[in-house]
Motif scaffolding. Structure first.
Motif, PDB file in Angstrom:
ATOM      1  N   GLU A 204     -44.719   4.581   8.751  1.00  0.00           N
ATOM      2  CA  GLU A 204     -45.167   3.854   9.776  1.00  0.00           C
ATOM      3  C   GLU A 204     -44.238   2.497  10.055  1.00  0.00           C
ATOM      4  OE1 GLU A 204     -49.433   2.356  10.390  1.00  0.00           O
ATOM      5  OE2 GLU A 204     -48.535   0.799   9.134  1.00  0.00           O
ATOM      6  N   TYR A 205     -43.718   2.037   8.939  1.00  0.00           N
ATOM      7  CA  TYR A 205     -42.620   0.915   8.861  1.00  0.00           C
ATOM      8  C   TYR A 205     -41.527   1.357   9.763  1.00  0.00           C
ATOM      9  CZ  TYR A 205     -38.975  -1.864   7.551  1.00  0.00           C
ATOM     10  OH  TYR A 205     -37.721  -3.018   7.661  1.00  0.00           O
ATOM     11  N   CYS A 206     -41.005   2.646   9.687  1.00  0.00           N
ATOM     12  CA  CYS A 206     -39.806   3.205  10.223  1.00  0.00           C
ATOM     13  C   CYS A 206     -40.081   3.219  11.651  1.00  0.00           C
ATOM     14  CB  CYS A 206     -39.344   4.539   9.607  1.00  0.00           C
ATOM     15  SG  CYS A 206     -38.609   4.144   7.968  1.00  0.00           S
ATOM     16  N   ALA A 207     -41.364   3.751  11.927  1.00  0.00           N
ATOM     17  CA  ALA A 207     -41.821   3.779  13.396  1.00  0.00           C
ATOM     18  C   ALA A 207     -41.742   2.509  14.057  1.00  0.00           C
ATOM     19  CB  ALA A 207     -42.995   4.544  13.524  1.00  0.00           C
ATOM     20  N   LEU A 208     -42.228   1.510  13.641  1.00  0.00           N
ATOM     21  CA  LEU A 208     -42.458   0.233  14.250  1.00  0.00           C
ATOM     22  C   LEU A 208     -40.977  -0.340  14.196  1.00  0.00           C
ATOM     23  CD1 LEU A 208     -45.350  -1.040  12.383  1.00  0.00           C
ATOM     24  CD2 LEU A 208     -45.200  -0.981  14.605  1.00  0.00           C
ATOM     25  N   ALA A 209     -40.240  -0.235  13.029  1.00  0.00           N
ATOM     26  CA  ALA A 209     -38.798  -0.638  13.165  1.00  0.00           C
ATOM     27  C   ALA A 209     -38.125   0.039  14.454  1.00  0.00           C
ATOM     28  CB  ALA A 209     -37.903  -0.361  11.985  1.00  0.00           C
ATOM     29  N   GLY A 210     -38.260   0.997  14.700  1.00  0.00           N
ATOM     30  CA  GLY A 210     -37.739   1.841  16.089  1.00  0.00           C
ATOM     31  C   GLY A 210     -38.115   1.162  17.202  1.00  0.00           C
ATOM     32  N   VAL A 211     -39.320   0.855  17.405  1.00  0.00           N
ATOM     33  CA  VAL A 211     -39.806   0.048  18.731  1.00  0.00           C
ATOM     34  C   VAL A 211     -39.214  -1.210  18.757  1.00  0.00           C
ATOM     35  CG1 VAL A 211     -41.911  -0.771  19.956  1.00  0.00           C
ATOM     36  CG2 VAL A 211     -41.998   1.490  18.586  1.00  0.00           C
ATOM     37  N   GLN A 212     -39.055  -1.881  17.433  1.00  0.00           N
ATOM     38  CA  GLN A 212     -38.481  -3.229  17.660  1.00  0.00           C
ATOM     39  C   GLN A 212     -37.050  -3.179  17.906  1.00  0.00           C
ATOM     40  OE1 GLN A 212     -39.286  -4.518  13.431  1.00  0.00           O
ATOM     41  NE2 GLN A 212     -41.479  -4.775  13.895  1.00  0.00           N
ATOM     42  N   ALA A 213     -36.379  -2.141  17.812  1.00  0.00           N
ATOM     43  CA  ALA A 213     -35.059  -1.685  18.166  1.00  0.00           C
ATOM     44  C   ALA A 213     -34.702  -2.011  19.688  1.00  0.00           C
ATOM     45  CB  ALA A 213     -34.307  -0.635  17.754  1.00  0.00           C
ATOM     46  N   LEU A 214     -35.817  -1.722  20.470  1.00  0.00           N
ATOM     47  CA  LEU A 214     -35.777  -1.915  21.859  1.00  0.00           C
ATOM     48  C   LEU A 214     -35.463  -3.136  22.267  1.00  0.00           C
ATOM     49  CD1 LEU A 214     -38.812   0.411  23.197  1.00  0.00           C
ATOM     50  CD2 LEU A 214     -36.371   0.740  23.266  1.00  0.00           C
ATOM     51  N   GLU A 215     -36.069  -4.064  21.556  1.00  0.00           N
ATOM     52  CA  GLU A 215     -35.610  -5.684  21.822  1.00  0.00           C
ATOM     53  C   GLU A 215     -34.531  -6.111  21.440  1.00  0.00           C
ATOM     54  OE1 GLU A 215     -37.943 -10.012  21.171  1.00  0.00           O
ATOM     55  OE2 GLU A 215     -38.659  -8.444  20.018  1.00  0.00           O
ATOM     56  N   GLN A 216     -33.968  -5.600  20.239  1.00  0.00           N
ATOM     57  CA  GLN A 216     -32.954  -5.997  19.711  1.00  0.00           C
ATOM     58  C   GLN A 216     -31.662  -5.543  20.451  1.00  0.00           C
ATOM     59  OE1 GLN A 216     -33.102  -4.249  15.744  1.00  0.00           O
ATOM     60  NE2 GLN A 216     -34.648  -5.550  14.965  1.00  0.00           N
ATOM     61  N   GLU A 217     -31.658  -4.351  20.980  1.00  0.00           N
ATOM     62  CA  GLU A 217     -30.575  -3.462  21.723  1.00  0.00           C
ATOM     63  C   GLU A 217     -30.602  -3.813  23.264  1.00  0.00           C
ATOM     64  OE1 GLU A 217     -29.600   0.179  20.537  1.00  0.00           O
ATOM     65  OE2 GLU A 217     -30.338  -0.141  18.346  1.00  0.00           O
ATOM     66  N   HIS A 218     -32.103  -3.793  23.657  1.00  0.00           N
ATOM     67  CA  HIS A 218     -32.160  -3.875  25.345  1.00  0.00           C
ATOM     68  C   HIS A 218     -32.599  -5.242  25.690  1.00  0.00           C
ATOM     69  CE1 HIS A 218     -30.909   0.334  25.682  1.00  0.00           C
ATOM     70  NE2 HIS A 218     -31.772   0.446  24.800  1.00  0.00           N
ATOM     71  N   GLY A 219     -33.105  -5.926  24.743  1.00  0.00           N
ATOM     72  CA  GLY A 219     -33.961  -7.244  25.129  1.00  0.00           C
ATOM     73  C   GLY A 219     -35.175  -7.165  25.879  1.00  0.00           C
ATOM     74  N   GLU A 220     -36.025  -6.073  25.412  1.00  0.00           N
ATOM     75  CA  GLU A 220     -37.109  -5.807  26.112  1.00  0.00           C
ATOM     76  C   GLU A 220     -38.293  -5.787  25.222  1.00  0.00           C
ATOM     77  OE1 GLU A 220     -37.678  -3.481  29.681  1.00  0.00           O
ATOM     78  OE2 GLU A 220     -35.546  -3.542  30.098  1.00  0.00           O
ATOM     79  N   THR A 221     -39.235  -6.202  25.108  1.00  0.00           N
ATOM     80  CA  THR A 221     -40.360  -6.126  24.093  1.00  0.00           C
ATOM     81  C   THR A 221     -41.580  -5.319  24.426  1.00  0.00           C
ATOM     82  OG1 THR A 221     -39.701  -8.557  23.314  1.00  0.00           O
ATOM     83  CG2 THR A 221     -42.071  -7.439  22.524  1.00  0.00           C
ATOM     84  N   PHE A 222     -41.987  -4.529  23.597  1.00  0.00           N
ATOM     85  CA  PHE A 222     -43.332  -3.592  23.889  1.00  0.00           C
ATOM     86  C   PHE A 222     -44.241  -3.980  22.637  1.00  0.00           C
ATOM     87  CE2 PHE A 222     -39.739  -1.607  26.043  1.00  0.00           C
ATOM     88  CZ  PHE A 222     -40.392  -1.054  27.040  1.00  0.00           C
TER      89      PHE A 222
END
Length: 237
Positions: A204-222
């Motif tokens: 679950e931690y890895c899955a959440l880290a994957g979604v957080q990567a969207l903000e880090q790499e694309h600047g968009e938050t989900f």
């Protein structure tokens, strides 16, 4: 010859009417010509403006990472999968833990599925898919299904219900943490991600880290369900 006063008045009135009618006809004619000339001259510009207005009314994705306003695209899914794998490689105690990551669109179809080197094929691939699919089917996390039906206070009826749901859905539901629901800022489901191969909380931690990567790499938050991880076996702990 003298013209009677009454005739002179009638004659003057007739002339005034003729002048008035002629003047009105002239105005109407001039107005029609102006409209015609104006439309002929400005029609290309007018058409361009109308086209621009029409285009602005056409619904467009609110994000560069969405194919529509409610579904992840391939670039987003790839970023999520890579972010989850990076977390499995770097963040967990005991070093790298090979996992399989499955990212689904809003309809539950696979966008990206990646299996790390040394992660056994077969079971973990199916587990990660089932976790992600559980999120789409139930519009929640796979952890929430575990808590609702198989938690410490769950009775036999709930456990039987969970087993029946898994059976009816032919393996597309699994009450195990590691599946995360992904939503846009308005709470619309845009996809999900499931991870399997490590401990459930680590998945679950890895899955959440994957979604957080969207903000880090694309600047968009989900938004995610769950919003935070419950992992206690991280390198920083």
């Amino acid at each position: 010859m003298l013209i009677p006063q009454g005739l002179r008045f009638a004659h003057a009135l007739a002339l005034a009417l003729v002048f008035f009618v002629t003047k009105q006809d002239t105005r109407r004619y001039l107005k029609s010509r102006i409209r015609y000339l104006g439309s002929s001259v400005s029609s290309p510009a007018t058409r361009a403006i109308e086209q621009q207005q029409s285009n602005s009314m056409t619904p467009r994705p609110s994000s560069s990472l969405l194919t529509t306003s409610t579904s992840l695209n391939l670039a987003a899914a790839d970023t999520i999968a890579n972010g989850a794998i990076r977390a499995a490689q770097q963040d967990l105690k005991g070093g790298c833990k090979p996992v399989t990551v499955t990212v689904l669109d809003a309809h539950g179809s696979i966008l990206v599925q990646k299996r790390m080197d040394n992660c056994p094929d077969g079971a973990y691939r199916k587990f990660s898919f089932a976790k992600a699919r559980t999120c789409i089917h139930l519009q929640s996390s796979s952890r929430s299904m575990r808590q609702k039906y198989t938690g410490g206070t769950a009775d036999s009826a709930k456990f039987t219900q969970a087993a029946s749901m898994v059976s009816v859905m032919e393996g597309e539901l699994i009450p195990v943490a590691g599946g995360v629901l992904i939503q846009d800022a308005d709470g619309n489901t845009v996809g999900s991600v499931g991870v399997s191969g490590a401990a459930a909380d680590e998945d679950e931690y890895c899955a959440l880290a994957g979604v957080q990567a969207l903000e880090q790499e694309h600047g968009e938050t989900f938004q995610t369900v769950p919003p935070e991880h419950s992992c206690t076996t991280l390198q920083m702990n």
